[in-house]
Design a protein around this motif. Sequence first.
Motif, PDB file in Angstrom:
ATOM      1  N   TRP B  51     -65.977  42.129  60.640  1.00  0.00           N
ATOM      2  CA  TRP B  51     -67.387  41.733  60.687  1.00  0.00           C
ATOM      3  C   TRP B  51     -68.224  42.480  59.659  1.00  0.00           C
ATOM      4  O   TRP B  51     -69.146  41.913  59.062  1.00  0.00           O
ATOM      5  CB  TRP B  51     -67.945  41.903  62.105  1.00  0.00           C
ATOM      6  N   GLU B  52     -67.903  43.753  59.440  1.00  0.00           N
ATOM      7  CA  GLU B  52     -68.713  44.506  58.468  1.00  0.00           C
ATOM      8  C   GLU B  52     -68.411  44.057  57.038  1.00  0.00           C
ATOM      9  O   GLU B  52     -69.281  44.089  56.168  1.00  0.00           O
ATOM     10  CB  GLU B  52     -68.477  46.012  58.662  1.00  0.00           C
ATOM     11  N   GLU B  53     -67.198  43.621  56.814  1.00  0.00           N
ATOM     12  CA  GLU B  53     -66.869  43.115  55.470  1.00  0.00           C
ATOM     13  C   GLU B  53     -67.734  41.889  55.163  1.00  0.00           C
ATOM     14  O   GLU B  53     -68.221  41.713  54.045  1.00  0.00           O
ATOM     15  CB  GLU B  53     -65.372  42.752  55.397  1.00  0.00           C
ATOM     16  N   LYS B  59     -73.871  43.028  49.530  1.00  0.00           N
ATOM     17  CA  LYS B  59     -74.213  44.411  49.164  1.00  0.00           C
ATOM     18  C   LYS B  59     -73.125  44.998  48.258  1.00  0.00           C
ATOM     19  O   LYS B  59     -73.397  45.769  47.345  1.00  0.00           O
ATOM     20  CB  LYS B  59     -74.329  45.238  50.459  1.00  0.00           C
ATOM     21  N   ASN B  60     -71.884  44.560  48.508  1.00  0.00           N
ATOM     22  CA  ASN B  60     -70.765  45.069  47.704  1.00  0.00           C
ATOM     23  C   ASN B  60     -70.496  44.224  46.464  1.00  0.00           C
ATOM     24  O   ASN B  60     -69.448  44.336  45.836  1.00  0.00           O
ATOM     25  CB  ASN B  60     -69.494  45.143  48.563  1.00  0.00           C
ATOM     26  N   GLY B  61     -71.449  43.349  46.151  1.00  0.00           N
ATOM     27  CA  GLY B  61     -71.324  42.552  44.924  1.00  0.00           C
ATOM     28  C   GLY B  61     -70.275  41.447  45.010  1.00  0.00           C
ATOM     29  O   GLY B  61     -69.786  40.971  43.983  1.00  0.00           O
ATOM     30  N   LYS B  62     -69.921  41.024  46.239  1.00  0.00           N
ATOM     31  CA  LYS B  62     -68.894  39.976  46.370  1.00  0.00           C
ATOM     32  C   LYS B  62     -69.504  38.678  46.858  1.00  0.00           C
ATOM     33  O   LYS B  62     -70.525  38.694  47.547  1.00  0.00           O
ATOM     34  CB  LYS B  62     -67.819  40.430  47.356  1.00  0.00           C
ATOM     35  N   LYS B  63     -68.851  37.593  46.523  1.00  0.00           N
ATOM     36  CA  LYS B  63     -69.313  36.306  47.037  1.00  0.00           C
ATOM     37  C   LYS B  63     -68.759  36.119  48.444  1.00  0.00           C
ATOM     38  O   LYS B  63     -67.621  36.499  48.732  1.00  0.00           O
ATOM     39  CB  LYS B  63     -68.836  35.164  46.141  1.00  0.00           C
ATOM     40  N   LEU B  64     -69.557  35.501  49.297  1.00  0.00           N
ATOM     41  CA  LEU B  64     -69.142  35.262  50.679  1.00  0.00           C
ATOM     42  C   LEU B  64     -68.835  33.774  50.835  1.00  0.00           C
ATOM     43  O   LEU B  64     -69.691  32.927  50.588  1.00  0.00           O
ATOM     44  CB  LEU B  64     -70.273  35.684  51.631  1.00  0.00           C
ATOM     45  N   ILE B  65     -67.594  33.495  51.224  1.00  0.00           N
ATOM     46  CA  ILE B  65     -67.179  32.089  51.321  1.00  0.00           C
ATOM     47  C   ILE B  65     -66.851  31.730  52.763  1.00  0.00           C
ATOM     48  O   ILE B  65     -65.929  32.285  53.363  1.00  0.00           O
ATOM     49  CB  ILE B  65     -65.982  31.809  50.394  1.00  0.00           C
ATOM     50  N   ALA B  66     -67.632  30.797  53.299  1.00  0.00           N
ATOM     51  CA  ALA B  66     -67.344  30.306  54.652  1.00  0.00           C
ATOM     52  C   ALA B  66     -66.154  29.361  54.555  1.00  0.00           C
ATOM     53  O   ALA B  66     -66.031  28.609  53.593  1.00  0.00           O
ATOM     54  CB  ALA B  66     -68.559  29.557  55.188  1.00  0.00           C
ATOM     55  N   ARG B  77     -59.501  35.672  48.130  1.00  0.00           N
ATOM     56  CA  ARG B  77     -59.478  37.130  47.952  1.00  0.00           C
ATOM     57  C   ARG B  77     -59.069  37.501  46.526  1.00  0.00           C
ATOM     58  O   ARG B  77     -59.585  38.467  45.963  1.00  0.00           O
ATOM     59  CB  ARG B  77     -58.529  37.779  48.963  1.00  0.00           C
ATOM     60  N   ALA B  78     -58.169  36.732  45.932  1.00  0.00           N
ATOM     61  CA  ALA B  78     -57.757  37.029  44.556  1.00  0.00           C
ATOM     62  C   ALA B  78     -58.941  36.898  43.601  1.00  0.00           C
ATOM     63  O   ALA B  78     -59.001  37.564  42.574  1.00  0.00           O
ATOM     64  CB  ALA B  78     -56.624  36.107  44.135  1.00  0.00           C
ATOM     65  N   PHE B  79     -59.893  36.061  43.963  1.00  0.00           N
ATOM     66  CA  PHE B  79     -61.102  35.922  43.149  1.00  0.00           C
ATOM     67  C   PHE B  79     -62.198  36.879  43.631  1.00  0.00           C
ATOM     68  O   PHE B  79     -63.369  36.692  43.361  1.00  0.00           O
ATOM     69  CB  PHE B  79     -61.611  34.473  43.185  1.00  0.00           C
ATOM     70  N   ASP B  80     -61.761  37.882  44.368  1.00  0.00           N
ATOM     71  CA  ASP B  80     -62.663  38.954  44.787  1.00  0.00           C
ATOM     72  C   ASP B  80     -63.793  38.477  45.711  1.00  0.00           C
ATOM     73  O   ASP B  80     -64.898  39.025  45.676  1.00  0.00           O
ATOM     74  CB  ASP B  80     -63.256  39.642  43.547  1.00  0.00           C
ATOM     75  N   CYS B  81     -63.518  37.442  46.478  1.00  0.00           N
ATOM     76  CA  CYS B  81     -64.523  36.938  47.408  1.00  0.00           C
ATOM     77  C   CYS B  81     -64.174  37.374  48.824  1.00  0.00           C
ATOM     78  O   CYS B  81     -63.021  37.688  49.111  1.00  0.00           O
ATOM     79  CB  CYS B  81     -64.562  35.413  47.376  1.00  0.00           C
ATOM     80  N   VAL B  82     -65.169  37.345  49.689  1.00  0.00           N
ATOM     81  CA  VAL B  82     -64.926  37.672  51.099  1.00  0.00           C
ATOM     82  C   VAL B  82     -64.891  36.367  51.893  1.00  0.00           C
ATOM     83  O   VAL B  82     -65.863  35.613  51.902  1.00  0.00           O
ATOM     84  CB  VAL B  82     -66.026  38.597  51.655  1.00  0.00           C
ATOM     85  N   PRO B  83     -63.762  36.075  52.539  1.00  0.00           N
ATOM     86  CA  PRO B  83     -63.693  34.849  53.349  1.00  0.00           C
ATOM     87  C   PRO B  83     -64.247  35.056  54.752  1.00  0.00           C
ATOM     88  O   PRO B  83     -64.008  36.093  55.361  1.00  0.00           O
ATOM     89  CB  PRO B  83     -62.181  34.565  53.427  1.00  0.00           C
ATOM     90  N   VAL B 133     -76.326  35.226  57.340  1.00  0.00           N
ATOM     91  CA  VAL B 133     -75.857  35.483  55.967  1.00  0.00           C
ATOM     92  C   VAL B 133     -75.945  34.170  55.197  1.00  0.00           C
ATOM     93  O   VAL B 133     -75.911  33.092  55.782  1.00  0.00           O
ATOM     94  CB  VAL B 133     -74.384  35.980  55.943  1.00  0.00           C
ATOM     95  N   GLU B 134     -76.063  34.297  53.887  1.00  0.00           N
ATOM     96  CA  GLU B 134     -76.068  33.110  53.027  1.00  0.00           C
ATOM     97  C   GLU B 134     -74.658  32.926  52.487  1.00  0.00           C
ATOM     98  O   GLU B 134     -74.013  33.919  52.116  1.00  0.00           O
ATOM     99  CB  GLU B 134     -77.011  33.327  51.826  1.00  0.00           C
TER     100      GLU B 134
END
Lengths: 371, 438
Positions: B51-53, B59-66, B77-83, B133-134
Motif C-alpha cells: 500500500w505504501e508503494e 513522490k518517488n518519481g514513478k508512474k502509477l498504473i492501475a 515494473r521493468a518500465f519502472d512503474c508501480v502497478p 491517487v491519480e
Amino acid sequence: MSYEKLFETNISGESAKAWKTSGKKAVGYVCCHVPTEILLAADVMPVRLRATNCVDSSNAEAWMSSFSCSYARSILQYLMNGTYDLDGLVQSDGCMMATRILDNWEHIAKKDGKKQFIHQVGAPRITNEATIGYYKTELQELADKLGEFSGTKVTDDGLKAAVIKTNEARDLIAQLYELRKEAKVSGTEALRIMLASCDMAIDEYNSALKEFLADAGSREPIEARARLMVIGSALDNPEYIKVIEEKGGLVVTDSLCFGSKAFGENLVVDDEDVIGSIAKYYLTRNTCPRALDNRPAIHKEIVDACKEFNIKGVIYEKMQNCECWGGEAFYLEPALKAIGIPMLQVEREEQMANVGQLAVRAEAFIEMIEL
Amino acid sequence: MANATKQNFDPTLPVNMIDLTCQQVDSIYQYMLTKGMPEIMWTVDIQKFYWEEIRDAHKNGKKLIAFGGPVPVAVLRAFDCVPFFLDTIPTRIASMEDLCGRFIDETEKYAPTSMCAIDKAQLGCAIKGEFGVEFDAFVHATLACDSARIAYPIMERLFDCPCYTFDLPFRHDTKGIQYVADQIDPFTKWMEELTGLKWDAERQAKIREINEESNKAYSLLIELGNLRKKTPCVLPGRMLVLNEIIAPLAGVSAVTEMLQTQLEMGNMLIDMGMTATRCPEERYRVCLMQNMLWSNTGIMDWMEKTYGAVTVMDGFGYQDGIIFDDLDNWERVKFQMAQGFLFVPMIHGATGPTDYWLKVIDKMYEEFNVNVSIFMGHVGCKHTWASGKIVTDYIQEKYGIPTLYVDVDAIDPRYKSNDELRAQIGEYMESVVGAERF
Ligand code: SF4
Ligand code: SF4
C-alpha cells in the motif's frame, strides 16, 4: 406461399425437420458472433437458438444455477427437453452465460449418449487488425470442422453464395425498418418476423418476407401515443413488446440482438479474402456491449436511431443477471438526455411473470412522454 | 452483522482510500510492535509494503498504473512503474461493512445488483473519485467475467488516462496462449510511449531480473502448496488469502521474503510437531471452491476450531504459478507469461472452458487428500456457478465426495450473516459429513 409462418413464435422445428429429412444437418447456434454464412456454405441449416415461450427452466437451472440469466438457461432447457432436436451446437463467447450453455450441453449430451457436433468459436472483445486476424482463424477452424461434419467442404464460392442470401435477408429487414419508421408495422409484428429467421430455412424466409413487405407497404400508419425504441438484453418474446404497445406505445426501432442488431448493413466480400471479410464484418459491427471498446459507438448508434426514427422515449430492458447489458445507463442516459429523450429502465426475466408491472410502468412512461 | 467491522471515517466527507488503507495497516503494524508479535510481523510487512508503494509512487518519481485482470505486471515494473491491482481495494475492504456499502451502493445506482461485488466496489470507488491517487495509465484485460465488462469501460472514461486492453481468448490451448503472447510486444511499444523509456538492453535486463525473482516466489508458493499436502496441514486456511498478494507483487523481493518466512515457519512447525491452525486435531481436509471469502475469512478459523476442518486449498483460486524455464529466451518468456494470464483460475481469470477446472479439481482432490468439498459460490460470479453442477458431479462421481453448495458474497459482508453461514456449514458438517464438534 403465405407469410403466416413469419408470425409463428413457437419453436416448431418444422423447417429443421424438413431440412434433415433430405439427409442434411441442422445445427443450433447462440449469439450473433457465429456467422451463419459458414454454416450455409457447409450445407448445414443454421438454427439460432431462442427460448421464446419457455415457461419452466428448472431442469436447466439445476445445471446453471439460479444466478444465471434465465434466457440462457431456458435455451439449455429447450435443448434438454428436446424442443430442439438438432445435430449440434456452435457457440461463441458472446457473454459467459451464453457460453456456459455450450459447456453444459456438451456435458449433458455426452452423458445421455447423444451424438452432437459441438464447437466453440472465440470472438475477441476488442477490435483491431490483430483481433480480426485471430477471429478469422477461429472462423476458418469452424469452416473446416463443419465441412468435415457435413461432408460439404466450405469454399470461397460457397461462402459468397451464402452471403448473397444473407444480404438479401438484410436488405429485406432494412425495408421492414423503413415500414416501421412509417408506423406501418408494429414492434410486436416486427419482432415476430425477425424471430422467424431463427428457425426458418433462409430461402423460405426471404420469399415469405418479400411477400409480407409487398402487402404491408399499402397499410395505413398505426396511431400511437408515443414512438419508442427498445434496447437491452436478448429479447425473444414479442409478447413483451405487445404489453408496451397495448398501452399506446409504438416500438418503431430497437437495439436488440434478436432485432436490428442481428441483421445490420450488407456484408461486403473481398474476393481476395472471403473468410477475412466475414471476420471483419462480424467483429466490427456493434452488436452488443460484450466488447470492451464499443460502448461509445453503441451509444452513438442509439442516439442516432432516436433521431432517425423520431423516438420520444427509450425502454431499456435488462434481463436479471445479465451483466453484459447491465451497465449502459451510466453514460447512455446523459447522452439521451442531451437530445431530450427520457429512458425507462426495466428488469425482466425470460418467463414473463411481471406483465402487470411492465404494463403499469410502460403506461406511466408513455403518459409522461405525451405531456 | 456479527463478523463485519466498522471503520472510523466520516461518511459525509470524501474518503481517500489509499491513505485510509495505509493508516489502517500501519495501526495494525504498530499494535503488533507494541504487543511484541515478531513471529507474525511478516504478514503485515507485506501489506505495508504494497500500500505504501502505491501511495508514494509519485513522490518517488514513478508512474502509477492501475490494472485489472491478468496483465504483464513484470513489464510495468521493468518500465519502472508501480502497478496497482484494483481488485485489492474490494478484497481489502471486504469485511468492512460501511466502506463496502459506500462503494457498492454507489455502483448500484447505475448498474445491476447482480454484478460481482469485486467490480461494484472498485467501480463505486472510481465513481466517487475516492481512490485518493491519480493514475498515469489503466491496463486491463477482456475477462471472461461479464461484470468486468460493465466496470472497465466506465472506469476507462472516469480515469481519463491512457488505457491498454489485452484480449484474452476463451480457448486455453497453445493457439490461445500464443494469441495472448503476441500482444506483449505491442504493449512494450505502448509502454515506451507512456514512459518515454526505451525497451532496450537495460529494460530487458531488468525484466529478466524481475522474472528471476518471480521464479523464486512461485517456487516458494509451490513448496508451500506441497507443505499443505501434508497431514496434518500445518498452515491455516486464512494463509491462502494472504498469498494471493503475489498477483501484483511477483518479481518483488518483499513477496519472496514473505513466502520464504511462511515456508520456514511451516517447516519449523512440522519439526516441532505443531500446527498454526486453530484446531486441536485435524479431522477433515476441506477444499473450498470457488472464490476466497474475503468478507468472512474468519469462517475458516471457525471450521478449524469447531470441527477440525482445515481448508487445505481453495479450489478455483488454486495458484500453480508459472516458472520461467528459459529467462534469456524472450519468445518463450512471453509464451509463459501468457500462459500465466490464462491459467489463473479466479482473480478475474475464471475464464475458459469448464473442462480446465476439472483438471484443477483433479490436482486438488488427488494431491491434497481432500475429504470435504464446499462450493462457496460467490453470487457475483455467475459463470462459475453455471459450471457448478458439472464440477460437483465430477467430484461426486470420481472422488465420492458430496459437495455443499453455499451462496456467499465474497466481498459484501451484508449478503449473509456469520450466523447464517455457520448454520449452513454446520448442518452439512454434522448431517452429511458426520462431524462432531470439539
Ligand atoms: S441476455 Fe445477457 S446474460 Fe443473457 S445471454 Fe444475453 S447477453 Fe448474456
Ligand atoms: S469473482 Fe468472478 S465475476 Fe467476480 S470478478 Fe472474479 S471472475 Fe469476475
